[in-house]
Write a protein that holds these residues in place. Structure first.
Motif, PDB file in Angstrom:
ATOM      1  N   LYS A 106      50.739  43.759  40.109  1.00  0.00           N
ATOM      2  CA  LYS A 106      51.030  44.397  41.401  1.00  0.00           C
ATOM      3  C   LYS A 106      52.520  44.428  41.694  1.00  0.00           C
ATOM      4  CE  LYS A 106      46.694  43.618  43.932  1.00  0.00           C
ATOM      5  NZ  LYS A 106      46.061  42.959  45.094  1.00  0.00           N
ATOM      6  N   LEU A 107      53.239  43.449  41.143  1.00  0.00           N
ATOM      7  CA  LEU A 107      54.692  43.408  41.320  1.00  0.00           C
ATOM      8  C   LEU A 107      55.423  44.313  40.331  1.00  0.00           C
ATOM      9  CD1 LEU A 107      55.198  39.568  41.911  1.00  0.00           C
ATOM     10  CD2 LEU A 107      55.298  41.402  43.628  1.00  0.00           C
ATOM     11  N   GLY A 108      54.657  44.979  39.459  1.00  0.00           N
ATOM     12  CA  GLY A 108      55.247  45.951  38.550  1.00  0.00           C
ATOM     13  C   GLY A 108      55.479  45.462  37.134  1.00  0.00           C
ATOM     14  N   THR A 144      37.001  44.621  35.534  1.00  0.00           N
ATOM     15  CA  THR A 144      36.433  45.240  36.740  1.00  0.00           C
ATOM     16  C   THR A 144      37.440  45.253  37.879  1.00  0.00           C
ATOM     17  OG1 THR A 144      34.185  44.562  36.138  1.00  0.00           O
ATOM     18  CG2 THR A 144      34.597  45.072  38.463  1.00  0.00           C
ATOM     19  N   LEU A 145      38.100  44.121  38.086  1.00  0.00           N
ATOM     20  CA  LEU A 145      39.022  44.018  39.204  1.00  0.00           C
ATOM     21  C   LEU A 145      40.301  44.815  38.964  1.00  0.00           C
ATOM     22  CD1 LEU A 145      39.184  42.801  41.969  1.00  0.00           C
ATOM     23  CD2 LEU A 145      40.189  40.737  40.996  1.00  0.00           C
ATOM     24  N   SER A 146      40.778  44.842  37.723  1.00  0.00           N
ATOM     25  CA  SER A 146      41.979  45.634  37.435  1.00  0.00           C
ATOM     26  C   SER A 146      41.704  47.123  37.611  1.00  0.00           C
ATOM     27  CB  SER A 146      42.500  45.340  36.029  1.00  0.00           C
ATOM     28  OG  SER A 146      41.538  45.669  35.043  1.00  0.00           O
ATOM     29  N   ASP A 147      40.504  47.570  37.234  1.00  0.00           N
ATOM     30  CA  ASP A 147      40.133  48.963  37.475  1.00  0.00           C
ATOM     31  C   ASP A 147      40.056  49.252  38.971  1.00  0.00           C
ATOM     32  OD1 ASP A 147      39.974  49.523  34.789  1.00  0.00           O
ATOM     33  OD2 ASP A 147      37.804  49.265  34.667  1.00  0.00           O
ATOM     34  N   GLN A 162      43.411  49.652  40.358  1.00  0.00           N
ATOM     35  CA  GLN A 162      44.217  50.637  39.636  1.00  0.00           C
ATOM     36  C   GLN A 162      45.415  49.983  38.935  1.00  0.00           C
ATOM     37  OE1 GLN A 162      45.034  53.533  42.777  1.00  0.00           O
ATOM     38  NE2 GLN A 162      43.221  54.712  42.195  1.00  0.00           N
ATOM     39  N   LEU A 163      45.132  48.856  38.273  1.00  0.00           N
ATOM     40  CA  LEU A 163      46.187  48.117  37.580  1.00  0.00           C
ATOM     41  C   LEU A 163      45.950  48.040  36.073  1.00  0.00           C
ATOM     42  CD1 LEU A 163      46.590  45.157  40.102  1.00  0.00           C
ATOM     43  CD2 LEU A 163      48.231  47.008  39.722  1.00  0.00           C
TER      44      LEU A 163
END
Length: 249
Positions: free
Chosen positions: A69-71, A89-92, A95-96
């Protein structure tokens, strides 16, 4: 199977079951105290823009998600496929996925082939080393995967704090057969292992002396007390949890 294989299989089965039982922790609704604790650990990582990051024992990916999230572009390795599936699942969902690479593997083994001989600016483990049988080998692997001048960071429970021996009475998720490796992760011992692994400029941060107090309403006070106690030489090595950072020569 060797003793190391047996231990790894026990950990893998537990965390596969754990991921199915407890599901995802929602970072979007975490407390102010949790956010402050995360900020503190991320600051300790000393990350610079564009640096490459590897987490060994990434689990369901709390720290990979925070850093993505910090890039930052991040890579995670874990022995539990169930945990990696949750992280996918959580990264999808957030949107990461484009910033996160995941590999299934045992951190006690040579991972250079699976990582295509890559080295990273930062290699870290959060609550990792007390879940492996061969701590020295795992730290050696972390160092080998770090670029010269890069950093190795760990976060570990301290067996010198009384809380861990009472924890099974208060936390049903705390399973002593799984967690008993913490007996081998005192800050003094880990500093010696860091030094023998060739790391230098070793820094210790005493993170939490009061894990038995809910921080949600008291974290301003406990944060001040933690900083105060951490400066006292007599208490420096007695927190419940600590961070340790070393630089590769």
């Amino acid at each position: 199977m060797t003793r190391t294989d047996d231990w790894a299989k026990m950990q893998e089965d537990f965390f596969d079951s754990f991921s199915q039982q407890y599901g995802l922790y929602d970072l979007a609704h975490e407390s102010a105290a949790s956010k402050e604790s995360a900020r503190q650990f991320i600051n300790f990582l000393q990350l610079k823009p564009e640096e490459t990051v590897l987490e060994l024992g990434c689990g369901w990916g709390e720290w990979l998600l925070r850093l993505a999230k910090l890039g930052h572009r991040v890579t995670g390795v874990d022995i539990s496929q169930g945990s990696l599936d949750l992280l996918n699942t959580l990264s999808d969902k957030n949107q990461l996925s484009a910033n996160i690479d995941l590999i299934k593997g045992d951190v006690q083994e040579d991972l250079s082939g699976k990582l295509y001989q890559r080295q990273f600016d930062l290699v870290f483990g959060y609550n990792l080393l007390h879940h492996v049988l061969d701590i020295e080998k795992t730290v050696s692997n972390m160092v080998n995967l770090t670029k010269p001048g890069g950093r190795v960071v760990i976060y570990e429970p301290n067996p010198l704090h009384f809380w861990w021996y009472l924890c099974p009475l208060f936390d049903p998720k705390f399973k002593w057969p799984i967690e008993r490796g913490l007996l081998n992760t005192s800050p003094v011992k880990m500093q010696k292992i860091f030094k023998s692994s060739g790391l230098r400029n070793i820094a210790l941060f005493s993170a939490d002396y009061f894990p038995f107090i809910s921080p949600d309403k008291t974290f301003h006070l406990t944060s001040k007390l933690n900083r105060f106690f951490g400066k006292l030489s007599i208490l420096k090595y007695l927190p419940a949890v600590y961070y340790l950072r070393g630089e590769k020569r």
